[in-house]
Design a protein around this motif. Sequence first.
Motif, PDB file in Angstrom:
ATOM      1  N   UNK A  28       0.821  -1.205   0.000  1.00  0.00           N
ATOM      2  CA  UNK A  28       0.000   0.000   0.000  1.00  0.00           C
ATOM      3  C   UNK A  28       0.860   1.261   0.000  1.00  0.00           C
ATOM      4  N   UNK A  29       1.949   1.237   0.756  1.00  0.00           N
ATOM      5  CA  UNK A  29       2.849   2.396   0.784  1.00  0.00           C
ATOM      6  C   UNK A  29       3.559   2.539  -0.559  1.00  0.00           C
ATOM      7  N   UNK A  30       4.099   1.445  -1.060  1.00  0.00           N
ATOM      8  CA  UNK A  30       4.930   1.507  -2.260  1.00  0.00           C
ATOM      9  C   UNK A  30       4.122   1.811  -3.520  1.00  0.00           C
ATOM     10  N   UNK A  31       2.887   1.332  -3.588  1.00  0.00           N
ATOM     11  CA  UNK A  31       2.085   1.538  -4.786  1.00  0.00           C
ATOM     12  C   UNK A  31       1.230   2.795  -4.688  1.00  0.00           C
ATOM     13  N   UNK A  32       0.665   3.047  -3.514  1.00  0.00           N
ATOM     14  CA  UNK A  32      -0.239   4.185  -3.359  1.00  0.00           C
ATOM     15  C   UNK A  32       0.423   5.389  -2.696  1.00  0.00           C
ATOM     16  N   UNK A  33       1.187   5.154  -1.648  1.00  0.00           N
ATOM     17  CA  UNK A  33       1.814   6.259  -0.939  1.00  0.00           C
ATOM     18  C   UNK A  33       2.809   7.033  -1.774  1.00  0.00           C
ATOM     19  N   UNK A  34       3.474   6.334  -2.707  1.00  0.00           N
ATOM     20  CA  UNK A  34       4.480   6.983  -3.554  1.00  0.00           C
ATOM     21  C   UNK A  34       3.934   7.351  -4.929  1.00  0.00           C
ATOM     22  N   UNK A  35       2.615   7.209  -5.122  1.00  0.00           N
ATOM     23  CA  UNK A  35       2.025   7.342  -6.453  1.00  0.00           C
ATOM     24  C   UNK A  35       2.126   8.755  -7.032  1.00  0.00           C
ATOM     25  N   UNK A  40       1.955  12.471 -11.614  1.00  0.00           N
ATOM     26  CA  UNK A  40       2.266  13.763 -12.224  1.00  0.00           C
ATOM     27  C   UNK A  40       2.643  13.619 -13.701  1.00  0.00           C
ATOM     28  N   UNK A  41       3.541  12.705 -14.096  1.00  0.00           N
ATOM     29  CA  UNK A  41       3.847  12.594 -15.530  1.00  0.00           C
ATOM     30  C   UNK A  41       2.813  11.801 -16.325  1.00  0.00           C
ATOM     31  N   UNK A  42       2.082  10.873 -15.690  1.00  0.00           N
ATOM     32  CA  UNK A  42       1.163  10.028 -16.453  1.00  0.00           C
ATOM     33  C   UNK A  42      -0.161  10.714 -16.770  1.00  0.00           C
ATOM     34  N   UNK A  43      -0.658  11.548 -15.866  1.00  0.00           N
ATOM     35  CA  UNK A  43      -1.971  12.160 -16.094  1.00  0.00           C
ATOM     36  C   UNK A  43      -2.041  12.938 -17.407  1.00  0.00           C
ATOM     37  N   UNK A  63       0.540   0.928 -12.991  1.00  0.00           N
ATOM     38  CA  UNK A  63       0.876   1.831 -14.101  1.00  0.00           C
ATOM     39  C   UNK A  63       0.621   1.156 -15.448  1.00  0.00           C
ATOM     40  N   UNK A  64       0.865  -0.143 -15.548  1.00  0.00           N
ATOM     41  CA  UNK A  64       0.593  -0.856 -16.802  1.00  0.00           C
ATOM     42  C   UNK A  64      -0.895  -0.809 -17.135  1.00  0.00           C
ATOM     43  N   UNK A  65      -1.732  -0.957 -16.125  1.00  0.00           N
ATOM     44  CA  UNK A  65      -3.178  -0.883 -16.342  1.00  0.00           C
ATOM     45  C   UNK A  65      -3.590   0.525 -16.773  1.00  0.00           C
ATOM     46  N   UNK A  66      -3.010   1.534 -16.127  1.00  0.00           N
ATOM     47  CA  UNK A  66      -3.308   2.917 -16.522  1.00  0.00           C
ATOM     48  C   UNK A  66      -2.898   3.175 -17.968  1.00  0.00           C
ATOM     49  N   UNK A  67      -1.745   2.656 -18.362  1.00  0.00           N
ATOM     50  CA  UNK A  67      -1.278   2.819 -19.738  1.00  0.00           C
ATOM     51  C   UNK A  67      -2.163   2.058 -20.716  1.00  0.00           C
TER      52      UNK A  67
END
Length: 289
Positions: A28-35, A40-43, A63-67
Amino acid sequence: MNRTPTAASEYVEFWNDTLAEKFDRFQNILMNGLSYHSRIPLEPLSLAPGSRVVDVGCGWGDTAIALARKTGPGGEVLGLDCVEQFLADARRRAAEAGVDNVAFVAADVERYPFEPEFDLCFSRFGMMFFEHPVPAMRNVHKALKPGGELMFIVWRQIEDNPWLGLPKQVVLDFLPPPGEDARTCGPGPFSMANPEVVGQQLEIAGFEAIDFTRNDGPVEVGDSVENAMRFQLALGPAGEVFREAGEAAERQRPEIEEALRQALAPYEQDGKIVMGSSSWTITARKPEA
């Protein structure tokens, strides 16, 4: 897209036999806390419908799903990571989201047999851990079509990332730094912090139009002081110092844990531990010819 990868390195073995369980524990920290640093660059990123994308070090697949959503149903995304344990979760997450134009393959990207078929290579905190950065970049270059784009995110210096630097210093007040024979996950989270060095590496690998954009922002490193303390002792620079000290660390665990609690407590905001962080978003392009 599912080509057979070659044998993995000792770094990849370390990810699988030592770090995977710890990363999953603090997912949760590594995927969401650092998101913040991928959001910022993906949006604002715009992909042509039908684009083919490779996500290097895709982890749990967010990030793969977002892409994959950005490419539309006619596009394809290949998520690569050296930890199959992470990818099992990524496949589940994609299925639950109804995203079927993404595939996940366990592979060492430095050695993966790419063909020049991708429009974009993206990576969030994956490129920093390559055993041999220039050969890895050359392999990523091989994956791109002429004119294809590379976008990757790396941490800036530890001095610019107090969420990692402060806990490390606390632990070093009790324990010695890791020796030269310490097992590691690769060159480390700050191995691509120097723009001059990374720019030269990218040029050697064949890239052009290289650009560095600095992103500073808050990261959530725990939903409580206790959770943030446990996260720091499990992973990152502080965790490495603690792990490599072995029995000496365990003997002093109560004192070290209390020192970390005291150091982290001032960063509590609405029950969460929020600290400063800084990254580079690096972009480059494969020449047209």
